[in-house]
Design a protein around this motif. Structure first.
Motif, PDB file in Angstrom:
ATOM      1  N   ILE A   1       0.840  -1.211   0.000  1.00 35.19           N
ATOM      2  CA  ILE A   1       0.000   0.000   0.000  1.00 35.19           C
ATOM      3  C   ILE A   1       0.874   1.259   0.000  1.00 35.19           C
ATOM      4  CG2 ILE A   1      -1.677   1.306   1.361  1.00 35.19           C
ATOM      5  CD1 ILE A   1      -2.808  -1.441   2.233  1.00 35.19           C
ATOM      6  N   GLN A   2       1.937   1.246   0.848  1.00 35.02           N
ATOM      7  CA  GLN A   2       2.831   2.417   0.912  1.00 35.02           C
ATOM      8  C   GLN A   2       3.530   2.651  -0.427  1.00 35.02           C
ATOM      9  OE1 GLN A   2       5.441   1.692   4.191  1.00 35.02           O
ATOM     10  NE2 GLN A   2       3.854   2.062   5.752  1.00 35.02           N
ATOM     11  N   ALA A   3       4.003   1.533  -1.051  1.00 32.21           N
ATOM     12  CA  ALA A   3       4.677   1.687  -2.350  1.00 32.21           C
ATOM     13  C   ALA A   3       3.719   2.255  -3.399  1.00 32.21           C
ATOM     14  CB  ALA A   3       5.225   0.333  -2.798  1.00 32.21           C
ATOM     15  N   PHE A   4       2.485   1.725  -3.378  1.00 33.64           N
ATOM     16  CA  PHE A   4       1.491   2.241  -4.327  1.00 33.64           C
ATOM     17  C   PHE A   4       1.200   3.722  -4.079  1.00 33.64           C
ATOM     18  CE2 PHE A   4      -2.942   3.085  -5.413  1.00 33.64           C
ATOM     19  CZ  PHE A   4      -2.935   2.793  -6.769  1.00 33.64           C
ATOM     20  N   TRP A   5       1.084   4.103  -2.803  1.00 33.93           N
ATOM     21  CA  TRP A   5       0.790   5.507  -2.440  1.00 33.93           C
ATOM     22  C   TRP A   5       1.943   6.426  -2.833  1.00 33.93           C
ATOM     23  CZ3 TRP A   5      -2.959   8.576  -1.668  1.00 33.93           C
ATOM     24  CH2 TRP A   5      -2.802   9.786  -1.010  1.00 33.93           C
ATOM     25  N   LYS A   6       3.193   5.976  -2.581  1.00 32.12           N
ATOM     26  CA  LYS A   6       4.347   6.790  -2.969  1.00 32.12           C
ATOM     27  C   LYS A   6       4.397   6.974  -4.492  1.00 32.12           C
ATOM     28  CE  LYS A   6       7.284   5.688   0.978  1.00 32.12           C
ATOM     29  NZ  LYS A   6       8.516   4.997   1.441  1.00 32.12           N
ATOM     30  N   GLY A   7       4.112   5.910  -5.231  1.00 32.62           N
ATOM     31  CA  GLY A   7       4.066   6.032  -6.691  1.00 32.62           C
ATOM     32  C   GLY A   7       2.981   6.988  -7.151  1.00 32.62           C
ATOM     33  N   TYR A   8       1.836   6.858  -6.457  1.00 31.74           N
ATOM     34  CA  TYR A   8       0.727   7.743  -6.802  1.00 31.74           C
ATOM     35  C   TYR A   8       1.095   9.209  -6.559  1.00 31.74           C
ATOM     36  CZ  TYR A   8      -3.844  10.022  -6.483  1.00 31.74           C
ATOM     37  OH  TYR A   8      -4.900  10.875  -6.631  1.00 31.74           O
ATOM     38  N   LEU A   9       1.741   9.519  -5.391  1.00 34.63           N
ATOM     39  CA  LEU A   9       2.162  10.884  -5.078  1.00 34.63           C
ATOM     40  C   LEU A   9       3.204  11.378  -6.084  1.00 34.63           C
ATOM     41  CD1 LEU A   9       2.425  10.722  -1.175  1.00 34.63           C
ATOM     42  CD2 LEU A   9       0.638  11.806  -2.533  1.00 34.63           C
ATOM     43  N   ALA A  10       4.137  10.479  -6.463  1.00 34.08           N
ATOM     44  CA  ALA A  10       5.179  10.881  -7.427  1.00 34.08           C
ATOM     45  C   ALA A  10       4.558  11.235  -8.780  1.00 34.08           C
ATOM     46  CB  ALA A  10       6.192   9.753  -7.585  1.00 34.08           C
ATOM     47  N   ARG A  11       3.553  10.433  -9.213  1.00 33.24           N
ATOM     48  CA  ARG A  11       2.904  10.731 -10.506  1.00 33.24           C
ATOM     49  C   ARG A  11       2.166  12.073 -10.465  1.00 33.24           C
ATOM     50  NH1 ARG A  11       2.023   5.191 -10.254  1.00 33.24           N
ATOM     51  NH2 ARG A  11      -0.068   5.477  -9.413  1.00 33.24           N
ATOM     52  N   ILE A  12       1.476  12.325  -9.345  1.00 36.53           N
ATOM     53  CA  ILE A  12       0.766  13.613  -9.204  1.00 36.53           C
ATOM     54  C   ILE A  12       1.763  14.780  -9.217  1.00 36.53           C
ATOM     55  CG2 ILE A  12      -0.603  14.995  -7.599  1.00 36.53           C
ATOM     56  CD1 ILE A  12      -2.018  12.412  -6.799  1.00 36.53           C
ATOM     57  N   PHE A  13       2.915  14.585  -8.511  1.00 33.48           N
ATOM     58  CA  PHE A  13       3.928  15.654  -8.452  1.00 33.48           C
ATOM     59  C   PHE A  13       4.465  15.977  -9.849  1.00 33.48           C
ATOM     60  CE2 PHE A  13       8.446  16.768  -8.055  1.00 33.48           C
ATOM     61  CZ  PHE A  13       8.342  17.964  -7.370  1.00 33.48           C
ATOM     62  N   PHE A  14       4.774  14.908 -10.620  1.00 37.42           N
ATOM     63  CA  PHE A  14       5.305  15.132 -11.960  1.00 37.42           C
ATOM     64  C   PHE A  14       4.256  15.746 -12.879  1.00 37.42           C
ATOM     65  CE2 PHE A  14       8.513  11.846 -10.813  1.00 37.42           C
ATOM     66  CZ  PHE A  14       9.638  12.655 -10.985  1.00 37.42           C
TER      67      PHE A  14
END
Length: 382
Positions: A355-368
């Motif tokens: 879940i944390q890995a998915f959330w971090k990926g999700y935040l990174a995509r939003i940031f980019f």
């Protein structure tokens, strides 16, 4: 036994079957599950009678199901005693069957609980035990049939045919022997009739002899009376002579009595001395035996005390052994529970990591995405 087929005496469990006997294993598994269900069904009335004691062990779900099943059973018994209401009876019967199947599924889902209930619940003998034993025999018979090859089946059939032929031969021999026995009995009966007739003839002859003997007896009595008179006279003379001899013997007896009295006095003195010595020996023997009896009682008291101590120690050992068994079982259950908890914790950690890995990926995509949008906005302004 040597002629009995080998497969007829073979009894194997499903785990001991050959690898290619899948169908056999499935059939035996179904039969074993049915036996287990029958045994649990046999226990259900006793379990419902002890629900207060076993509620903690059974759990809330099984307890509530058992209470509902008991309620349905009481209603069904009431309906069976009352006439009519066939549709209601059939509906209640179907409902009762579904409730029983649900309870059996709950029990079979927890094998440890089933094993524990078999030791906790005391079952009284009932007609259901006969059915269960018959079903177990049916399971063994089915296993024997499944494990019997066609060659063994033919051998068994041949053995049964030979046995039937041997029984027929024995039956014919018995019939012949019975005929011989009947002939022998008839012959013996004829001989007995002949002997009875001979006995009747002898009885008649004896009666005739008795009549002839009466006259001879009368004559002999007369001769005996005459001879008796002569003998009485002779005996009187003999008695007179014997009386004189008796008087002479009395005089000799008196002399012998005087002589023996003197010897008797000497013997009595000797007897008194011997009795005194015997009395002394008896007293000495009683003293020795009293000392030995006291010693024996002391040893016996010590032995009794040690025996009582040994019994107490044995009881303590049995209690400690029982407590040790309970502690070992509790430790095993705790260890099993800890392992389950560790497995659950590991599963949760893996899930949390995903879940944390998915959330971090999700935040990174939003940031980019936001960064790219800002870059495009600045380009347009220039």
């Amino acid at each position: 036994k040597a002629a009995t087929p080998g497969g007829a005496m073979r009894m194997l469990e499903p785990c001991q079957l050959k690898p290619d006997s899948r169908e056999t294993e499935r059939i035996l598994t179904v039969l074993d599950e049915t036996i287990t269900k029958l045994q649990m069904t046999r226990l259900i009335p006793r379990i419902t009678g002890s629900l207060e004691r076993l509620a903690r062990m059974l759990g809330p779900e099984i307890t509530s199901s058992l209470l509902e099943h008991q309620k349905l059973s009481n209603e069904m018994q009431h309906l069976l005693t009352s006439p009519g209401e066939e549709e209601t009876k059939r509906a209640k019967e179907q409902h009762l069957k579904r409730s029983l199947r649900h309870i059996l599924r709950l029990f079979l889902a927890n094998p440890l609980l089933c094993q524990g209930l078999k030791y906790e619940v005391r079952v009284r003998p009932s007609p259901a035990d006969v059915f269960i034993r018959a079903f177990v025999k049916f399971r063994d018979f089915t296993l024997e049939k499944l494990l019997t090859s066609p060659a063994e089946e033919e051998e068994k059939i041949q053995f049964m045919e030979e046995t039937s032929l041997r029984v027929e031969q024995n039956t014919e021999a018995i019939a012949a022997l019975r005929a011989e026995l009947a002939a022998a009995i008839q012959t013996q009966k004829e001989e007995v009739d002949k002997k009875d007739k001979m006995i009747e003839d002898l009885k008649t002859t004896m009666e005739n002899l008795a009549k002839d003997c009466k006259a001879d007896i009368q004559k002999m009595k007369q001769k005996g009376e005459k001879q008796q008179k002569k003998e009485v006279e002779a005996s009187q003379d003999r008695c007179a002579r014997l009386q004189e001899e008796v008087q002479c013997l009395r005089a000799q007896f008196s002399a012998l009595v005087q002589e023996h009295r003197a010897s008797e006095l000497v013997l009595r003195k000797r007897k008194c001395r011997v009795e005194t010595e015997i009395e002394n020996w008896i007293q000495k023997y009683d003293t020795d035996m009293a000392e030995k009896q006291a010693m024996y009682e002391e040893i016996h008291a010590v032995y009794t005390e040690e025996k009582a101590q040994l019994a107490q120690l044995m009881e303590k050992h049995a209690l400690l052994l029982q407590e040790y068994s309970q502690i070992v079982e509790e430790r095993r259950m705790l260890k099993q529970k800890e392992e389950e908890e560790l497995q659950e914790q590991a599963r949760r950690n893996r899930a949390a990591t995903c879940i944390q890995a998915f959330w971090k990926g999700y935040l990174a995509r939003i940031f980019f995405k936001t960064k790219m949008k800002k870059g495009k906005g600045k380009g347009k302004g220039k």
